[in-house]
Write an enzyme that holds these catalytic residues in place. Structure first.
Site, PDB file in Angstrom:
ATOM      1  N   THR A 137       0.879  -1.178   0.000  1.00 21.80           N
ATOM      2  CA  THR A 137       0.000   0.000   0.000  1.00 21.80           C
ATOM      3  C   THR A 137       0.913   1.225   0.000  1.00 21.80           C
ATOM      4  OG1 THR A 137      -0.028   0.100   2.393  1.00 21.80           O
ATOM      5  CG2 THR A 137      -1.747  -1.205   1.356  1.00 21.80           C
ATOM      6  N   GLU A 165      -5.532  -4.214  -0.887  1.00 16.39           N
ATOM      7  CA  GLU A 165      -5.740  -5.417  -0.067  1.00 16.39           C
ATOM      8  C   GLU A 165      -6.853  -6.305  -0.601  1.00 16.39           C
ATOM      9  OE1 GLU A 165      -5.444  -2.327   0.947  1.00 16.39           O
ATOM     10  OE2 GLU A 165      -4.497  -2.148   2.920  1.00 16.39           O
ATOM     11  N   LYS A 223     -15.358  16.325  10.828  1.00 18.24           N
ATOM     12  CA  LYS A 223     -16.201  16.147  12.019  1.00 18.24           C
ATOM     13  C   LYS A 223     -16.610  17.514  12.538  1.00 18.24           C
ATOM     14  CE  LYS A 223     -13.805  12.012  12.124  1.00 18.24           C
ATOM     15  NZ  LYS A 223     -12.542  11.888  11.398  1.00 18.24           N
ATOM     16  N   TRP A 230     -20.957  14.389  10.813  1.00 21.38           N
ATOM     17  CA  TRP A 230     -19.944  14.210   9.778  1.00 21.38           C
ATOM     18  C   TRP A 230     -20.331  14.904   8.476  1.00 21.38           C
ATOM     19  CZ3 TRP A 230     -18.103   8.388   9.923  1.00 21.38           C
ATOM     20  CH2 TRP A 230     -17.441   8.174  11.138  1.00 21.38           C
TER      21      TRP A 230
HETATM   22  P1  AMP Z   1      -5.500   1.736  -2.942  1.00 25.14           P
HETATM   23  O1  AMP Z   1      -5.217   0.627  -2.048  1.00 25.14           O
HETATM   24  O2  AMP Z   1      -4.346   2.649  -3.178  1.00 25.14           O
HETATM   25  O3  AMP Z   1      -6.090   1.252  -4.207  1.00 25.14           O
HETATM   26  O4  AMP Z   1      -6.575   2.660  -2.239  1.00 25.14           O
HETATM   27  C1  AMP Z   1      -7.810   2.158  -1.821  1.00 25.14           C
HETATM   28  C2  AMP Z   1      -8.703   3.277  -1.410  1.00 25.14           C
HETATM   29  O5  AMP Z   1      -8.970   4.151  -2.509  1.00 25.14           O
HETATM   30  C3  AMP Z   1     -10.075   2.834  -0.956  1.00 25.14           C
HETATM   31  O6  AMP Z   1     -10.076   2.394   0.373  1.00 25.14           O
HETATM   32  C4  AMP Z   1     -10.911   4.082  -1.167  1.00 25.14           C
HETATM   33  O7  AMP Z   1     -10.747   5.009  -0.114  1.00 25.14           O
HETATM   34  C5  AMP Z   1     -10.301   4.670  -2.404  1.00 25.14           C
HETATM   35  N1  AMP Z   1     -11.075   4.265  -3.582  1.00 25.14           N
HETATM   36  C6  AMP Z   1     -10.790   3.287  -4.455  1.00 25.14           C
HETATM   37  N2  AMP Z   1     -11.717   3.226  -5.423  1.00 25.14           N
HETATM   38  C7  AMP Z   1     -12.616   4.198  -5.164  1.00 25.14           C
HETATM   39  C8  AMP Z   1     -13.819   4.650  -5.794  1.00 25.14           C
HETATM   40  N3  AMP Z   1     -14.273   4.105  -6.907  1.00 25.14           N
HETATM   41  N4  AMP Z   1     -14.481   5.667  -5.208  1.00 25.14           N
HETATM   42  C9  AMP Z   1     -14.030   6.241  -4.071  1.00 25.14           C
HETATM   43  N5  AMP Z   1     -12.917   5.865  -3.448  1.00 25.14           N
HETATM   44  C10 AMP Z   1     -12.210   4.862  -3.978  1.00 25.14           C
END
Ligand code: AMP
Length: 544
Positions: A185, A330, A441, A446
């Protein structure tokens, strides 16, 4: 009683072998790092991945060894996906946009034995020369002529490595739960954490994303993933294209709007995938040219929420079907897909765009729940929001060699905490309200930064918008709206706030608007709220 069926392991090598046998003539086209367009077929990709597997074996790589890549989306990176994992080693994709300190941490944490790198990343590796602990060699992804001048020791040339090997290889069988690839990540909080995929999880994810109800990959599509292969395996698209014989178009290092437009147009691309920031550049280019790339029909957007205004522009002005996919590193990474259900497809466009701004339904085998602070399930009525947890066969059950992070990531029933806050409605449609650390917040309630950004992006003079919470003596936090104006325009603060008044609750209205030339991005191309919060650390709201 157990069933009487064969227990053949599901292995990644089967994807490329199948693609080569049944869709062997399908093209893979790359804008190379060197510049020219390269094209060949899946059959040739298979042959070269077998040469690679032979080379890896000769270099002493064994089942479970970590072999890293530091590369853009190219045909050579595609070969590495199959050659490394097919042999039973772990394909560890490094993100070149990470800081040197994070790369150093990741390479050593994973104990990578080899790094296959694009030539343009030689300086990144030179900076890390003393820190490349267990790395035995760097293989540059080029021919002899294009080898970089470098101070790095133990450097090899990829094309020479392949040229010396046998073009056939018997892909070995092993337990399908064997680790296949490793992706960290981006580590916006603390050190990066490793998601370690298995052959089984990758194969099940591939079946699921290829299905018509998900991405719907098929040999009649031409797919261009702008999403990098170092970001959660380019959302599984390279595997899916091998399985279905979908023509794959790889943009290499060039993500600018005009370069992507040209490639989409010339290669008859029908379907593309990327984060919203990339699509914003393409949208600008399309507006400039007054047309879309001629064959483009669908765009898959994920990584962060797509602003509704962008969906409306792509669909309303250019007739392109934009839909969300939501997921995480993940989660391999796909969890939901935002394609509209049949009943929604004939609705008026305004309603369709509202629906498309949501992240969508879970894809088969992913389960979702929302919970309150005590971990109790919340109703799925589309209104109540809470922390989103997931489980399924392609969702991490822990982080690689990281006990502490693994313990914190799951609830007592074993569901994975996504760190997202969401609603789920009676049809099962999920909408992300915010990342839990980005939600504002205010007075015990929220405010969704995503909703506020979405509303602001509807303003004709706003190109991009980001909202962060700023400390407030009375309300705890209040929203600050940060705006990148549309080229050459100078919108007024009052005008933007006025525009928002009939779109959001009154107490959600931002306490101030600040203008910037651009928004900082994370290593995966998302707007970096962390950097924005740092930038506005000393800023005081006029209402405070
Ligand atoms: P990553 O592991 O870098 O792919 O990041 C994952 C995070 O990106 C998720 O937990 C979300 O917060 C955000 N995310 C991924 N896809 C979307 C989506 N289609 N809309 C909004 N947030 C997203």
């Amino acid at each position: 009683m157990l069933g009487l069926m064969m227990d053949r392991p599901l292995l990644i090598s089967q994807l490329i072998a199948f693609g080569a046998r049944y869709q062997g003539e399908t093209e893979i086209v790359t804008r190379t790092i060197e510049g020219p367009i390269h094209r060949y077929t899946i059959a040739e990709a298979h042959e070269r991945s077998m040469r690679l597997a032979n080379a890896l074996e000769r270099l002493g790589i064994k089942l479970g060894d970590r072999v890293a890549t530091l590369a853009w989306n190219t045909y050579r990176h595609f070969e590495l996906y199959f050659g490394i994992s097919g042999l039973g080693a772990v394909c560890h994709t490094l993100n070149p946009r990470l800081f040197a300190g994070q790369l150093d941490y990741i390479i050593n944490h994973a104990a990578d034995r080899l790094i296959f790198s694009d030539t343009s990343f030689a300086p990144i590796l030179e900076n890390l020369t003393d820190k490349l602990g267990k790395v035995e060699a760097i293989v540059f992804l080029c021919d002899r002529e294009n080898m970089p001048q470098t101070t790095l020791p133990n450097v090899l040339c990829y094309e020479e490595l392949l040229a010396g090997e046998d073009p056939s290889f018997d892909w070995p069988d092993f337990d399908e739960r064997t680790a296949s690839s490793l992706c960290y990540t981006s580590g916006t909080t603390g050190e990066p954490k490793g998601a370690l995929y298995s052959h089984r999880s990758t194969m099940l994810h591939t079946f699921a994303v290829c299905a018509a109800e998900s991405f719907g990959l098929s040999s009649s599509e031409v797919f261009l993933p702008v999403v990098p292969m170092f970001h959660a395996n380019a959302w599984g698209i390279p595997y899916g294209c091998a399985m279905t014989g979908t023509k794959l178009v790889m943009p290499g290092a060039r993500m600018e709007g005009d370069m992507i437009f040209e490639l989409l147009d010339k290669e008859d691309v029908t379907f593309a995938a990327g984060v919203p920031t990339v699509w914003l550049m393409l949208l600008d280019e399309m507006k400039k040219q007054g047309r879309k790339p001629h064959a483009l029909k669908s765009m898959l957007v994920g990584g962060s929420a797509v602003p509704r205004a962008m969906i409306a522009d792509f669909e309303g002005k250019f007739g392109i079907d934009v839909f969300h996919a939501w997921g995480m590193t993940e989660m391999s990474p796909i969890g939901t897909n935002g394609r509209l259900m049949r009943t929604m497809q004939n609705q008026p466009e305004e309603k369709r765009w509202d629906a498309k701004a949501k992240q969508g339904r879970a894809i088969f085998a992913v389960e979702m729940k929302i919970v309150d602070e005590k971990g109790e399930r919340l109703p799925e009525d589309g209104v109540v929001f809470g922390e989103l947890l997931v489980r399924g066969p392609w969702i991490a059950s822990g982080y690689y060699n990281n006990k502490k992070a693994s313990e914190a990531a799951f609830d007592k029933e074993g569901w994975f905490r996504t760190g997202d806050v969401a609603t789920i409605d009676t049809d099962g449609i999920m909408q992300i309200v915010d990342r839990s650390k980005d939600v504002i917040k205010s007075g015990g309630e929220w405010i969704s930064s995503i909703d506020l950004e979405n509303a602001a992006m509807g303003h004709p003079q706003v190109a991009q918008a980001a909202v962060i919470g700023i400390a407030h003596p009375k309300w705890d936090e209040r929203p600050l709206l940060i705006v990148v104006p549309e080229g050459g325009k100078q919108p007024g603060k009052e005008d933007i706030v006025e525009f928002l008044k009939d779109k959001i609750a009154k107490w959600w209205l931002p306490d101030d608007v600040q203008f910037v030339d651009e928004l900082p991005l994370t290593a995966t191309g998302k707007v970096s709220k962390l950097d924005l919060r740092k930038k506005f650390e000393d800023y005081k709201l006029p209402t405070a």
